[in-house]
Design a protein around this motif. Sequence first.
Motif, mmCIF file in Angstrom:
data_model
loop_
_atom_site.group_PDB
_atom_site.id
_atom_site.type_symbol
_atom_site.label_atom_id
_atom_site.label_comp_id
_atom_site.label_asym_id
_atom_site.label_seq_id
_atom_site.Cartn_x
_atom_site.Cartn_y
_atom_site.Cartn_z
ATOM 1 N N SER A 86 0.834 -1.201 0.000
ATOM 2 C CA SER A 86 0.000 0.000 0.000
ATOM 3 C C SER A 86 0.869 1.251 0.000
ATOM 4 C CB SER A 86 -0.904 -0.005 1.238
ATOM 5 O OG SER A 86 -1.485 1.258 1.480
ATOM 6 N N ILE A 87 0.288 2.358 -0.516
ATOM 7 C CA ILE A 87 0.979 3.652 -0.450
ATOM 8 C C ILE A 87 0.241 4.604 0.494
ATOM 9 C CG2 ILE A 87 1.996 3.418 -2.734
ATOM 10 C CD1 ILE A 87 -0.147 5.355 -3.791
ATOM 11 N N GLY A 88 -0.747 4.079 1.211
ATOM 12 C CA GLY A 88 -1.455 4.876 2.206
ATOM 13 C C GLY A 88 -2.049 6.145 1.629
ATOM 14 N N ASN A 89 -1.813 7.246 2.326
ATOM 15 C CA ASN A 89 -2.324 8.557 1.910
ATOM 16 C C ASN A 89 -1.186 9.421 1.361
ATOM 17 O OD1 ASN A 89 -4.228 10.606 1.551
ATOM 18 N ND2 ASN A 89 -3.934 11.424 3.610
ATOM 19 N N ALA A 90 -0.307 8.788 0.580
ATOM 20 C CA ALA A 90 0.855 9.499 0.035
ATOM 21 C C ALA A 90 0.450 10.723 -0.769
ATOM 22 C CB ALA A 90 1.680 8.551 -0.831
ATOM 23 N N ARG A 91 -0.711 10.657 -1.426
ATOM 24 C CA ARG A 91 -1.098 11.749 -2.316
ATOM 25 C C ARG A 91 -1.254 13.078 -1.575
ATOM 26 N NH1 ARG A 91 -7.280 9.856 -3.773
ATOM 27 N NH2 ARG A 91 -8.363 10.896 -2.059
ATOM 28 N N LYS A 92 -1.667 13.044 -0.298
ATOM 29 C CA LYS A 92 -1.822 14.286 0.478
ATOM 30 C C LYS A 92 -0.511 15.062 0.502
ATOM 31 C CE LYS A 92 -2.465 15.951 5.224
ATOM 32 N NZ LYS A 92 -2.822 15.585 6.614
ATOM 33 N N TYR A 93 0.581 14.358 0.738
ATOM 34 C CA TYR A 93 1.886 15.003 0.871
ATOM 35 C C TYR A 93 2.489 15.327 -0.488
ATOM 36 C CZ TYR A 93 0.897 13.304 5.482
ATOM 37 O OH TYR A 93 0.259 13.064 6.674
ATOM 38 N N LEU A 94 2.132 14.560 -1.508
ATOM 39 C CA LEU A 94 2.595 14.857 -2.859
ATOM 40 C C LEU A 94 1.898 16.105 -3.402
ATOM 41 C CD1 LEU A 94 2.747 11.240 -4.310
ATOM 42 C CD2 LEU A 94 4.662 12.673 -3.575
ATOM 43 N N LYS A 95 0.609 16.244 -3.119
ATOM 44 C CA LYS A 95 -0.110 17.453 -3.518
ATOM 45 C C LYS A 95 0.507 18.683 -2.863
ATOM 46 C CE LYS A 95 -4.761 15.595 -4.417
ATOM 47 N NZ LYS A 95 -6.173 15.592 -3.937
ATOM 48 N N ARG A 96 0.852 18.550 -1.594
ATOM 49 C CA ARG A 96 1.463 19.657 -0.859
ATOM 50 C C ARG A 96 2.821 20.015 -1.468
ATOM 51 N NH1 ARG A 96 2.011 18.510 5.392
ATOM 52 N NH2 ARG A 96 -0.268 18.449 5.151
ATOM 53 N N LEU A 97 3.597 19.003 -1.827
ATOM 54 C CA LEU A 97 4.907 19.224 -2.442
ATOM 55 C C LEU A 97 4.763 19.911 -3.795
ATOM 56 C CD1 LEU A 97 7.987 18.786 -2.539
ATOM 57 C CD2 LEU A 97 7.531 16.491 -3.462
ATOM 58 N N CYS A 98 3.788 19.473 -4.590
ATOM 59 C CA CYS A 98 3.561 20.078 -5.906
ATOM 60 C C CYS A 98 3.138 21.542 -5.772
ATOM 61 C CB CYS A 98 2.512 19.290 -6.674
ATOM 62 S SG CYS A 98 3.080 17.675 -7.246
ATOM 63 N N ALA A 99 2.290 21.824 -4.798
ATOM 64 C CA ALA A 99 1.868 23.203 -4.577
ATOM 65 C C ALA A 99 3.060 24.078 -4.205
ATOM 66 C CB ALA A 99 0.803 23.247 -3.478
ATOM 67 N N GLU A 100 3.941 23.528 -3.382
ATOM 68 C CA GLU A 100 5.146 24.253 -2.978
ATOM 69 C C GLU A 100 6.046 24.531 -4.178
ATOM 70 O OE1 GLU A 100 9.082 23.362 -0.211
ATOM 71 O OE2 GLU A 100 7.204 22.302 0.197
ATOM 72 N N LYS A 101 6.073 23.583 -5.142
ATOM 73 C CA LYS A 101 6.924 23.723 -6.331
ATOM 74 C C LYS A 101 6.209 24.442 -7.470
ATOM 75 C CE LYS A 101 10.385 21.962 -6.955
ATOM 76 N NZ LYS A 101 11.768 22.454 -6.787
ATOM 77 N N ASN A 102 4.946 24.830 -7.238
ATOM 78 C CA ASN A 102 4.144 25.465 -8.286
ATOM 79 C C ASN A 102 4.025 24.565 -9.514
ATOM 80 O OD1 ASN A 102 2.553 27.522 -9.393
ATOM 81 N ND2 ASN A 102 4.320 28.486 -10.399
ATOM 82 N N MET A 103 3.758 23.290 -9.247
ATOM 83 C CA MET A 103 3.593 22.312 -10.309
ATOM 84 C C MET A 103 2.209 21.684 -10.211
ATOM 85 S SD MET A 103 7.382 20.553 -10.379
ATOM 86 C CE MET A 103 7.221 19.922 -12.063
ATOM 87 N N ASN A 104 1.757 21.104 -11.306
ATOM 88 C CA ASN A 104 0.418 20.529 -11.370
ATOM 89 C C ASN A 104 0.460 19.040 -11.020
ATOM 90 O OD1 ASN A 104 -0.526 23.044 -12.420
ATOM 91 N ND2 ASN A 104 0.170 22.416 -14.456
ATOM 92 N N TYR A 105 -0.131 18.690 -9.897
ATOM 93 C CA TYR A 105 -0.187 17.293 -9.455
ATOM 94 C C TYR A 105 -1.141 16.511 -10.362
ATOM 95 C CZ TYR A 105 -1.548 13.315 -6.493
ATOM 96 O OH TYR A 105 -1.841 12.068 -6.007
ATOM 97 N N TYR A 106 -0.615 15.475 -11.025
ATOM 98 C CA TYR A 106 -1.412 14.668 -11.941
ATOM 99 C C TYR A 106 -1.673 13.259 -11.400
ATOM 100 C CZ TYR A 106 -2.565 17.359 -16.084
ATOM 101 O OH TYR A 106 -3.167 18.238 -16.971
ATOM 102 N N GLY A 107 -1.532 13.107 -10.093
ATOM 103 C CA GLY A 107 -1.911 11.858 -9.458
ATOM 104 C C GLY A 107 -0.747 10.939 -9.140
ATOM 105 N N CYS A 108 -1.041 9.963 -8.257
ATOM 106 C CA CYS A 108 -0.056 8.933 -7.940
ATOM 107 C C CYS A 108 -0.743 7.576 -8.001
ATOM 108 C CB CYS A 108 0.568 9.164 -6.568
ATOM 109 S SG CYS A 108 -0.565 9.045 -5.175
ATOM 110 N N ILE A 109 0.036 6.556 -8.270
ATOM 111 C CA ILE A 109 -0.503 5.209 -8.387
ATOM 112 C C ILE A 109 0.479 4.224 -7.782
ATOM 113 C CG2 ILE A 109 0.509 4.721 -10.670
ATOM 114 C CD1 ILE A 109 -2.201 3.327 -11.338
ATOM 115 N N LYS A 110 -0.042 3.172 -7.185
ATOM 116 C CA LYS A 110 0.835 2.152 -6.612
ATOM 117 C C LYS A 110 1.040 1.019 -7.614
ATOM 118 C CE LYS A 110 -2.548 -0.893 -4.326
ATOM 119 N NZ LYS A 110 -2.960 -1.492 -3.033
#
Length: 250
Positions: A86-110
């Motif tokens: 499982s990757i748990g709730n990894a997307r929450k932190y990836l979205k936050r990282l993308c926002a910090e980098k001013n990039m468009n989060y296009y999802g994560c998949i395990k």
Amino acid sequence: MILYFSGTGNSEYVAKRISKMIQDEVMNLFDKCKEKDNAKVTSQRPWVIVVPTYAWRIPRIVHTWIRETKFTGNKNIYFVMTCGDSIGNARKYLKRLCAEKNMNYYGCIKIIMPENYIALFTTPTKDKALQIIDQAESIIDHTALTIKKGMPLPHTTISFMDRIKSGIVNYLFYPVLVHAKKFYASDHCISCGQCVNVCPLNNIQLKKGKPVWGKHCTHCMACINRCPKEAIEYGKHSLGLPRYTCDKDV
């Protein structure tokens, strides 16, 4: 551009399979992290980050590298995470990282791949590992097709336990478990230096012909699994367990 970080080859295999399908170049972040290379990277095509899952999030070493590196060109970024379950709730932190980098989060998949975390779990036999990889290939290919079409990766339902795992468990995981204190070399060691070469944090040195681990370990398991003589152990847990590296050709 496809960027990957891989201790034992799982994420490298996935990255190169996606690369083959979408005809995009790949870059090894293992080398970037080892050399502390945060030089600007540029791609006119979407970014695809392929990494293992460490305690239900991307490895901190990769998270730090992304934060400290300037990305130019395309603003869209995908995350593909290899894991044993499982990757748990990894997307929450990836979205936050993308926002910090001013990039468009296009999802994560395990992508479920063979277990390599020999410090805590049981690694598979070669036959079982190949079976797991074979089962993963259709998901890898579907992921590559989605990326090729420029579509976001599908959302998955996040449970309460997913939030706990990627939250408090992840925060506790590093200070409690991620250290090199239990690594040691047995008498089978031939002083080849392979463990030194594969460590992304330059955390291993040969002293009097035997590897000695420092305090900067990320538990990528490259040293123990890539030792040609299986001479490295992690406490008593790894004794007798098969070492795992992904040797299947793309």
